[in-house]
Design a protein around this motif. Structure first.
Motif, PDB file in Angstrom:
ATOM      1  N   MET A   1      31.231  23.925   3.412  1.00 10.89           N
ATOM      2  CA  MET A   1      31.132  24.430   2.045  1.00 10.89           C
ATOM      3  C   MET A   1      29.701  24.300   1.542  1.00 10.89           C
ATOM      4  SD  MET A   1      34.645  23.095   0.234  1.00 10.89           S
ATOM      5  CE  MET A   1      34.398  21.413   0.783  1.00 10.89           C
ATOM      6  N   SER A   2      29.338  25.168   0.599  1.00 12.71           N
ATOM      7  CA  SER A   2      27.997  25.123   0.024  1.00 12.71           C
ATOM      8  C   SER A   2      27.871  23.950  -0.939  1.00 12.71           C
ATOM      9  CB  SER A   2      27.706  26.430  -0.712  1.00 12.71           C
ATOM     10  OG  SER A   2      28.652  26.628  -1.759  1.00 12.71           O
ATOM     11  N   ALA A   3      26.623  23.618  -1.277  1.00  9.44           N
ATOM     12  CA  ALA A   3      26.384  22.533  -2.231  1.00  9.44           C
ATOM     13  C   ALA A   3      26.849  22.967  -3.617  1.00  9.44           C
ATOM     14  CB  ALA A   3      24.900  22.184  -2.254  1.00  9.44           C
TER      15      ALA A   3
ATOM     16  N   GLU B   1      26.966  23.708  -7.534  1.00  7.86           N
ATOM     17  CA  GLU B   1      25.990  24.109  -8.530  1.00  7.86           C
ATOM     18  C   GLU B   1      26.374  23.539  -9.890  1.00  7.86           C
ATOM     19  OE1 GLU B   1      25.882  28.329  -8.471  1.00  7.86           O
ATOM     20  OE2 GLU B   1      24.932  28.446  -6.486  1.00  7.86           O
TER      21      GLU B   1
ATOM     22  N   ASP C   1      38.259  17.650   3.703  1.00  4.93           N
ATOM     23  CA  ASP C   1      36.910  17.963   3.230  1.00  4.93           C
ATOM     24  C   ASP C   1      36.411  16.803   2.380  1.00  4.93           C
ATOM     25  OD1 ASP C   1      36.374  20.981   3.889  1.00  4.93           O
ATOM     26  OD2 ASP C   1      38.394  20.957   3.029  1.00  4.93           O
TER      27      ASP C   1
ATOM     28  N   THR D   1      37.583  28.435  -7.389  1.00  5.45           N
ATOM     29  CA  THR D   1      36.408  27.712  -7.864  1.00  5.45           C
ATOM     30  C   THR D   1      36.807  26.264  -8.116  1.00  5.45           C
ATOM     31  OG1 THR D   1      35.477  29.677  -8.916  1.00  5.45           O
ATOM     32  CG2 THR D   1      34.635  27.546  -9.641  1.00  5.45           C
TER      33      THR D   1
ATOM     34  N   LEU E   1      31.813  24.846  -6.917  1.00 11.41           N
ATOM     35  CA  LEU E   1      31.591  25.424  -5.599  1.00 11.41           C
ATOM     36  C   LEU E   1      32.852  26.163  -5.175  1.00 11.41           C
ATOM     37  CD1 LEU E   1      31.844  22.774  -2.757  1.00 11.41           C
ATOM     38  CD2 LEU E   1      32.525  22.302  -5.104  1.00 11.41           C
ATOM     39  N   ARG E   2      32.712  26.958  -4.117  1.00 13.93           N
ATOM     40  CA  ARG E   2      33.833  27.729  -3.586  1.00 13.93           C
ATOM     41  C   ARG E   2      34.708  26.811  -2.746  1.00 13.93           C
ATOM     42  NH1 ARG E   2      36.184  32.491  -4.979  1.00 13.93           N
ATOM     43  NH2 ARG E   2      36.858  33.722  -3.201  1.00 13.93           N
TER      44      ARG E   2
END
Length: 278
Positions: A1-3, A5, A225, A245, A270-271
């Motif tokens: 997963m992305s960091a 925001e 995760d 989200t 994040l997603r």
């Protein structure tokens, strides 16, 4: 997963995020406010409450229920914005009340950690059932700092995070709202699960304050995760247009934050790998 925001910055002490009616809702305990947040991070105060903690959920008819924790009251927000007492919680337990979750029948489950925090001597907490008419009765006890709660989409299971026991505990919900079939849903040793949410695969996301992370765990305890953060994660909520989200409510923990001290609270997004349950 992305960091993740940053969506919102400068909260005193964010808590109790919920996705409802196309918006993120959360409480700022340090400010005594309930806020909504739009996709651009703009906030709006929708209620002010005395008596921390402040947590909330909705009745089936759309009215907002709010826990005024130290005041020992469950409040109901009427269509004109007025706050009325829905239930007297202090008559059952004088210590501050914490989380609330509602079901499709108009019942509300509210928990208390069982002692004054911070600084009080530990005692087990409980979960109480508040009926639609405001009647209050205990339905589960001997919980080690009960915190976040979630009902499965069918209303048949209540999951409670026990922060001082490193576990998520599940109960079967009977037709009359009482709880039974207590069991460990997931042991998460060396963790302090706080606010939780369910995703469509049946996994639970939980915030962990001392370990500064958010964790997704399957029933049985397998970690799916983990998101590392630079401050404590108090709670999480799935939402957005497609339910994917993940909103993380984070703060640099100190008792001063409860009274509006250093405003280090944030909402990060994040997603997520799976959408919200239900």
């Amino acid at each position: 997963m992305s960091a993740p925001e940053i969506l919102v910055d400068g909260l005193a002490f964010g808590e109790s995020p919920r996705w409802h009616d196309g918006r993120l809702w959360l409480a700022d305990w340090g400010a005594g406010e309930v806020l909504t947040v739009d996709a651009a991070g703009r906030t709006e105060v929708v209620a002010r409450v005395d008596g921390l903690p402040i947590c909330f959920d909705w009745l089936p008819d759309g009215r907002l229920l709010l826990v005024a924790g130290s005041a020992g009251r469950l409040l109901r927000r009427e269509p004109d914005g007025a706050l009325r007492t829905h239930a007297d919680l202090a008559a059952l337990v004088p210590h501050p009340w914490n989380e609330v979750v509602t079901d499709a029948r108009g019942n509300a489950y509210v928990n208390t950690i069982g002692f004054d925090f911070p600084g009080g001597e530990f005692r087990p907490g409980l979960v109480a059932l508040v009926a639609p008419d405001g009647g209050v009765r205990p339905v589960a006890d001997d919980l080690a700092f009960p915190n976040g709660m979630a009902l499965t989409p069918d209303g048949g299971t209540l999951i409670v995070a026990e922060s001082y026991a490193g576990r998520l505990t599940a109960f079967d919900v009977a037709a009359d709202g009482t709880l039974g079939g207590r069991r460990v849903w997931a042991a998460v040793p060396d963790s302090a699960p706080d606010g939780i949410c369910l995703d469509a695969t049946g996994a639970v996301w939980y915030g962990d304050v001392p370990n500064r992370c958010a964790v997704r765990v399957a029933e049985g305890g397998r970690v799916l995760d983990r998101i590392e953060l630079d401050r404590g994660c108090f709670a999480c909520a799935l939402g957005g247009p497609d339910g994917r989200t993940l909103h993380l409510v984070t703060t640099q923990w100190s008792p001063a934050a409860l009274s509006g001290g250093p405003r280090t609270g944030q909402v990060r997004t994040l997603r997520a790998p799976a959408p919200a349950a239900g």
